[in-house]
Design a protein around this motif. Structure first.
Motif, PDB file in Angstrom:
ATOM      1  N   LYS A 154      37.098  44.821 -52.384  1.00 22.07           N
ATOM      2  CA  LYS A 154      36.533  45.398 -51.167  1.00 22.07           C
ATOM      3  C   LYS A 154      37.642  45.751 -50.192  1.00 22.07           C
ATOM      4  CE  LYS A 154      32.268  42.662 -51.414  1.00 22.07           C
ATOM      5  NZ  LYS A 154      31.486  41.581 -50.768  1.00 22.07           N
ATOM      6  N   LEU A 155      38.751  45.030 -50.291  1.00 24.19           N
ATOM      7  CA  LEU A 155      39.899  45.280 -49.423  1.00 24.19           C
ATOM      8  C   LEU A 155      40.757  46.389 -50.020  1.00 24.19           C
ATOM      9  CD1 LEU A 155      40.832  41.549 -48.758  1.00 24.19           C
ATOM     10  CD2 LEU A 155      39.615  43.082 -47.194  1.00 24.19           C
ATOM     11  N   GLU A 156      41.422  47.099 -49.155  1.00 23.33           N
ATOM     12  CA  GLU A 156      42.251  48.218 -49.617  1.00 23.33           C
ATOM     13  C   GLU A 156      43.374  47.739 -50.519  1.00 23.33           C
ATOM     14  OE1 GLU A 156      45.298  51.664 -47.854  1.00 23.33           O
ATOM     15  OE2 GLU A 156      44.148  50.381 -46.473  1.00 23.33           O
TER      16      GLU A 156
ATOM     17  N   ALA B  70      49.440  45.619 -53.893  1.00 21.85           N
ATOM     18  CA  ALA B  70      49.389  45.131 -52.513  1.00 21.85           C
ATOM     19  C   ALA B  70      47.940  45.181 -52.044  1.00 21.85           C
ATOM     20  CB  ALA B  70      50.271  45.983 -51.610  1.00 21.85           C
ATOM     21  N   VAL B  71      47.551  44.187 -51.270  1.00 23.68           N
ATOM     22  CA  VAL B  71      46.203  44.103 -50.697  1.00 23.68           C
ATOM     23  C   VAL B  71      46.343  44.099 -49.179  1.00 23.68           C
ATOM     24  CG1 VAL B  71      44.055  42.787 -50.601  1.00 23.68           C
ATOM     25  CG2 VAL B  71      45.468  42.714 -52.670  1.00 23.68           C
ATOM     26  N   ILE B  72      45.548  44.926 -48.515  1.00 17.86           N
ATOM     27  CA  ILE B  72      45.595  45.004 -47.054  1.00 17.86           C
ATOM     28  C   ILE B  72      44.414  44.224 -46.473  1.00 17.86           C
ATOM     29  CG2 ILE B  72      45.771  46.506 -45.059  1.00 17.86           C
ATOM     30  CD1 ILE B  72      48.036  46.825 -47.132  1.00 17.86           C
ATOM     31  N   LEU B  73      44.716  43.147 -45.764  1.00 18.15           N
ATOM     32  CA  LEU B  73      43.651  42.372 -45.130  1.00 18.15           C
ATOM     33  C   LEU B  73      43.032  43.168 -43.986  1.00 18.15           C
ATOM     34  CD1 LEU B  73      45.230  38.783 -44.964  1.00 18.15           C
ATOM     35  CD2 LEU B  73      43.880  39.841 -46.799  1.00 18.15           C
TER      36      LEU B  73
ATOM     37  N   ARG C   9      49.648  42.913 -44.969  1.00 23.15           N
ATOM     38  CA  ARG C   9      49.858  43.310 -46.369  1.00 23.15           C
ATOM     39  C   ARG C   9      50.269  42.081 -47.174  1.00 23.15           C
ATOM     40  NH1 ARG C   9      52.349  48.154 -49.164  1.00 23.15           N
ATOM     41  NH2 ARG C   9      53.510  47.333 -50.946  1.00 23.15           N
ATOM     42  N   ILE C  10      49.543  41.828 -48.259  1.00 26.70           N
ATOM     43  CA  ILE C  10      49.915  40.736 -49.146  1.00 26.70           C
ATOM     44  C   ILE C  10      50.123  41.282 -50.551  1.00 26.70           C
ATOM     45  CG2 ILE C  10      48.619  39.073 -47.744  1.00 26.70           C
ATOM     46  CD1 ILE C  10      46.524  39.012 -49.943  1.00 26.70           C
TER      47      ILE C  10
END
Length: 346
Positions: free
Chosen positions: A169-171, A191-194, A199-200
């Motif tokens: 669901k997260l970018e 990479a996942v954007i909260l 950025r994680i």
């Protein structure tokens, strides 16, 4: 009865000694897995030696002493993964939804046809990210409805039991599929954007296990884990490594991975959360993992309901907190650990 007790004692001592040998061949590494089972059987064996073996010989006393040492060693190895152990990851005190990420890890078992059960478990727990393992094209087709609710995906359906489907669901950004060690064993790096813009970095793995019908050695599994540890150590962003690692939480390789990556294990100080084998309660091990950098605190971790797979899904909810890094401490490698890691990566 005497013969049975003697054989049981020798076997249990041998199983522990074999697991101490740091050799990649499966006949050694397979004994890393049943540590709790060995502890329980060793306690039973000690009871039998004391109360049902009436021989008053030096051999009996030696066996009692050795099996007692075996119990003590196994207990020391297991206790960090119980509530008696020290927690590596602290519990989040305040709820910060925009800084949170929930993940469901599910090895679905490729031949399992209960995709409906999988979808129900996903809807019930409502994770931000789903990693499904052992997914082939049929599983990809059966779960396509998730695309409506999880608009970001990285899909690697394969027919060799090492396919991966990642829904989010997260970018997701800078997503890529790598074959770090074996040409048919993928890993997903993204990479996942909260929601708050943080950025994680997420790594999803499923290395091969050290078993005769898959891979007689743990060499490739260990190498993939340690190459990922290098990536996690070098990157500046917060890191989460998830997947079916085909290794138990207390093994030498997993501990070496934690030391070399600087990541933390949420199981430590909390419980086993055994994920495999779902159909045999006395033979269960923690094989599905989430390892986390010190930037995160834990909101929840739990084992979910099985949907006819041989694995239970694992759910974890984390919260990014920049100051957490100064409140939590990762394990540090010594010179021997560094040398062992370098040798395994060759």
């Amino acid at each position: 009865m005497h013969l049975f007790i003697t054989i049981l004692t020798i076997l249990l001592l041998s199983f522990t000694l074999l697991s101490l040998i740091k050799h990649d061949y499966w006949t050694f590494r397979i004994f890393d897995y049943p540590r709790l089972q060995k502890l329980v059987l060793s306690v039973v064996c000690l009871f039998l030696l004391i109360f049902f073996d009436d021989r008053q010989t030096i051999y009996q006393l030696i066996f009692i002493g050795l099996i007692s040492l075996n119990i003590l060693y196994l207990f020391i190895q297991i206790v960090p993964f119980t509530p008696l152990g020290k927690k590596q990851i602290l519990r989040a005190v305040t709820d910060l939804p925009d800084q949170s990420i929930s993940i469901m890890i599910a090895n679905v078992y490729q031949d399992n046809t209960n995709s409906g059960g999988c979808l129900r478990e996903i809807r019930k727990n409502n994770p931000d990210i789903i990693l499904m393992l052992e997914t082939n094209q049929r599983w990809d087709n059966d779960t396509k409805e998730l695309e409506k609710e999880f608009p970001f995906q990285v899909k690697v359906p394969l027919e060799n039991t090492y396919g991966m489907l990642l829904y989010s669901k997260l970018e997701l950004t800078d997503s890529a599929v790598y074959y770090l060690v074996e040409k048919d064993i993928p890993s997903i790096h993204t990479a996942v954007i909260l929601k708050n813009g943080t950025r994680i970095q997420l790594y999803a793995l499923h290395p091969t296990p050290p078993v005769p019908n898959e891979n007689p050695r743990s060499t490739e599994r260990d190498k993939e884990l340690l190459l990922t540890a290098d990536l996690a150590k070098e990157i500046q962003d917060p890191v989460i490594v998830i997947g079916d690692m085909n290794d138990v939480a207390w093994s030498y390789t997993t501990e070496l991975f934690l030391k070399m990556s600087g990541l933390l294990d949420p199981r430590r100080g909390r419980g086993f959360y055994n994920s495999f084998h779902a159909h045999y309660p006395i033979m269960r091990f923690p094989l599905d993992h989430a390892f986390i950098s010190t930037d995160f605190k834990l909101k929840q971790i739990k084992r979910l309901s099985n949907f006819d797979s041989d694995h239970f899904p694992i759910y974890i909810n984390l919260q990014y907190e920049a100051r957490a890094g100064s409140q939590q401490e990762s394990m540090e490698p010594d010179a021997e650990d560094i040398a062992a890691a370098e040798e395994k990566k060759l």
